[in-house]
Design a protein around this motif. Structure first.
Motif, PDB file in Angstrom:
ATOM      1  N   THR A  48       0.764  -1.191   0.031  1.00 31.16           N
ATOM      2  CA  THR A  48       0.014  -0.169  -0.006  1.00 31.16           C
ATOM      3  C   THR A  48       0.783   1.302   0.144  1.00 31.16           C
ATOM      4  O   THR A  48       0.360   2.350  -0.147  1.00 31.16           O
ATOM      5  N   GLU A  49       2.125   1.229   0.300  1.00 31.88           N
ATOM      6  CA  GLU A  49       3.075   2.335   0.434  1.00 31.88           C
ATOM      7  C   GLU A  49       4.144   2.208  -0.834  1.00 31.88           C
ATOM      8  O   GLU A  49       4.753   3.105  -0.691  1.00 31.88           O
ATOM      9  N   VAL A  50       3.984   1.447  -1.751  1.00 32.88           N
ATOM     10  CA  VAL A  50       4.834   1.478  -2.896  1.00 32.88           C
ATOM     11  C   VAL A  50       4.075   1.717  -3.951  1.00 32.88           C
ATOM     12  O   VAL A  50       2.744   1.376  -3.946  1.00 32.88           O
ATOM     13  N   TYR A  51       4.253   2.447  -4.822  1.00 32.85           N
ATOM     14  CA  TYR A  51       3.707   3.507  -5.567  1.00 32.85           C
ATOM     15  C   TYR A  51       3.979   3.175  -7.236  1.00 32.85           C
ATOM     16  O   TYR A  51       5.387   3.050  -7.526  1.00 32.85           O
ATOM     17  N   VAL A  52       2.995   3.168  -8.221  1.00 27.75           N
ATOM     18  CA  VAL A  52       3.310   2.994  -9.693  1.00 27.75           C
ATOM     19  C   VAL A  52       3.230   4.539 -10.114  1.00 27.75           C
ATOM     20  O   VAL A  52       2.004   5.215  -9.944  1.00 27.75           O
ATOM     21  N   HIS A  53       4.305   5.060 -10.880  1.00 28.93           N
ATOM     22  CA  HIS A  53       4.160   6.195 -11.537  1.00 28.93           C
ATOM     23  C   HIS A  53       4.368   5.830 -13.129  1.00 28.93           C
ATOM     24  O   HIS A  53       5.034   5.630 -13.685  1.00 28.93           O
ATOM     25  N   PRO A  54       3.015   6.064 -13.808  1.00 30.58           N
ATOM     26  CA  PRO A  54       2.655   5.544 -14.942  1.00 30.58           C
ATOM     27  C   PRO A  54       3.572   6.465 -16.054  1.00 30.58           C
ATOM     28  O   PRO A  54       3.961   5.836 -16.979  1.00 30.58           O
ATOM     29  N   GLU A  55       3.546   7.586 -15.724  1.00 30.12           N
ATOM     30  CA  GLU A  55       4.591   8.449 -16.815  1.00 30.12           C
ATOM     31  C   GLU A  55       6.067   8.155 -16.934  1.00 30.12           C
ATOM     32  O   GLU A  55       6.594   8.213 -17.932  1.00 30.12           O
ATOM     33  N   LYS A  56       6.488   8.041 -15.803  1.00 32.31           N
ATOM     34  CA  LYS A  56       8.009   7.482 -15.645  1.00 32.31           C
ATOM     35  C   LYS A  56       8.157   6.183 -15.745  1.00 32.31           C
ATOM     36  O   LYS A  56       9.533   6.051 -15.729  1.00 32.31           O
ATOM     37  N   MET A  57       7.178   5.325 -15.800  1.00 31.87           N
ATOM     38  CA  MET A  57       7.301   3.864 -15.539  1.00 31.87           C
ATOM     39  C   MET A  57       8.278   3.575 -14.439  1.00 31.87           C
ATOM     40  O   MET A  57       9.188   2.592 -14.697  1.00 31.87           O
ATOM     41  N   ARG A  58       8.023   3.898 -13.350  1.00 31.82           N
ATOM     42  CA  ARG A  58       8.830   3.500 -12.308  1.00 31.82           C
ATOM     43  C   ARG A  58       7.920   3.143 -11.106  1.00 31.82           C
ATOM     44  O   ARG A  58       6.872   3.542 -10.876  1.00 31.82           O
ATOM     45  N   LEU A  59       8.466   2.197 -10.289  1.00 29.82           N
ATOM     46  CA  LEU A  59       7.888   2.069  -9.243  1.00 29.82           C
ATOM     47  C   LEU A  59       8.504   2.599  -7.869  1.00 29.82           C
ATOM     48  O   LEU A  59       9.880   2.644  -7.901  1.00 29.82           O
ATOM     49  N   LEU A  60       7.939   3.315  -7.169  1.00 28.56           N
ATOM     50  CA  LEU A  60       8.523   4.290  -6.118  1.00 28.56           C
ATOM     51  C   LEU A  60       8.287   3.790  -4.907  1.00 28.56           C
ATOM     52  O   LEU A  60       7.190   3.506  -4.336  1.00 28.56           O
ATOM     53  N   CYS A  61       9.451   3.449  -3.967  1.00 31.24           N
ATOM     54  CA  CYS A  61       9.178   2.894  -2.825  1.00 31.24           C
ATOM     55  C   CYS A  61       9.687   4.065  -1.670  1.00 31.24           C
ATOM     56  O   CYS A  61      10.756   4.932  -2.049  1.00 31.24           O
ATOM     57  N   CYS A  62       9.430   3.949  -0.594  1.00 31.07           N
ATOM     58  CA  CYS A  62       9.908   4.933   0.578  1.00 31.07           C
ATOM     59  C   CYS A  62      10.836   4.231   1.221  1.00 31.07           C
ATOM     60  O   CYS A  62      11.036   2.853   1.320  1.00 31.07           O
ATOM     61  N   ILE A  63      11.853   5.198   1.927  1.00 31.27           N
ATOM     62  CA  ILE A  63      12.753   4.643   2.750  1.00 31.27           C
ATOM     63  C   ILE A  63      12.679   5.253   4.085  1.00 31.27           C
ATOM     64  O   ILE A  63      12.193   6.380   3.930  1.00 31.27           O
ATOM     65  N   VAL A  64      12.526   4.050   5.028  1.00 34.03           N
ATOM     66  CA  VAL A  64      12.296   4.803   6.394  1.00 34.03           C
ATOM     67  C   VAL A  64      13.620   4.602   7.101  1.00 34.03           C
ATOM     68  O   VAL A  64      13.859   3.466   7.469  1.00 34.03           O
ATOM     69  N   PRO A  65      14.351   5.719   7.517  1.00 31.75           N
ATOM     70  CA  PRO A  65      15.682   5.507   8.150  1.00 31.75           C
ATOM     71  C   PRO A  65      15.561   4.610   9.597  1.00 31.75           C
ATOM     72  O   PRO A  65      14.649   4.902  10.158  1.00 31.75           O
ATOM     73  N   PHE A  66      16.444   3.949   9.727  1.00 35.23           N
ATOM     74  CA  PHE A  66      16.462   3.239  11.281  1.00 35.23           C
ATOM     75  C   PHE A  66      15.559   2.229  11.053  1.00 35.23           C
ATOM     76  O   PHE A  66      15.068   1.837  12.337  1.00 35.23           O
ATOM     77  N   CYS A  67      14.684   1.558   9.972  1.00 34.48           N
ATOM     78  CA  CYS A  67      13.672   0.788  10.095  1.00 34.48           C
ATOM     79  C   CYS A  67      14.518  -0.548  10.315  1.00 34.48           C
ATOM     80  O   CYS A  67      13.908  -1.339  11.221  1.00 34.48           O
TER      81      CYS A  67
END
Length: 187
Positions: A48-67
């Motif tokens: 639910t927190e990984v996103y598809v960017h259709p224009e850039k054809m990218r899968l965008l992920c979040c980085i949580v420092p110290f996770c």
């Protein structure tokens, strides 16, 4: 706009090309973190927190420092999520998913091993079909994907995969981008 991977998967069964694209993008995100010497264990791979960017054809992920959640464990969980949306009649995607799951379960898992699994399966599909398929995925220098239509040695592709697959370019990426964009827009 952006759509969560969870929403995209719920809208359509994942075939071989879709699954390869997601895995490829996840590996790209990990590779980029390693390239910038960032802790890959901080990559937040909740669907639910990984996103598809259709224009850039990218899968965008979040980085949580110290996770500090083991990246291989996170990838296994992501794979388990993806398994429920795979096309049940597509034996090739099931074989690829099993190969990744098996590689992720090993203690000596590494990026090189995962890239090798991806390229080995593609090589087998090419050999089995007796011709170059139009769904061979590679990486351009900007991180986007394209279909590769010309024959190339698997060893060369594997070496490029181990070196972050940089400096690959072609104009044929438009075909893949249009297909994926149509998938996103049809949902």
């Amino acid at each position: 706009g952006l759509q969560s991977l969870d929403d995209c998967c719920k809208a359509k069964e994942l075939g071989k090309d879709d699954f390869i694209w997601v895995i490829h993008q996840l590996l790209e995100n990990i590779q980029e973190l390693q390239d910038y010497l960032l802790d890959v264990n901080g990559l937040y791979l909740r669907p639910t927190e990984v996103y598809v960017h259709p224009e850039k054809m990218r899968l965008l992920c979040c980085i949580v420092p110290f996770c500090h959640k083991d990246i291989w464990c996170s990838l296994r969980e992501m794979l388990q999520f993806l398994l429920q949306y795979l096309d049940p009649e597509d034996n090739e995607v099931a074989s690829l998913a099993y190969g990744f799951f098996r590689a992720l379960s090993k203690e000596d898992c590494s990026m090189e091993v995962l890239w090798s699994v991806l390229y080995e399966k593609q090589r087998k599909w090419k050999t089995k079909s007796g011709h170059i398929e139009e769904n061979t995925i590679s990486r351009q220098s900007d991180g986007s994907l394209f279909h590769e239509y010309e024959a190339a040695s698997m060893e060369g592709k594997q070496k490029r995969g181990q070196k972050s697959l940089k400096k690959l370019e072609t104009e044929k990426n438009i075909v893949f981008k249009e297909n994926f964009l149509n998938f996103i827009l049809s949902n």
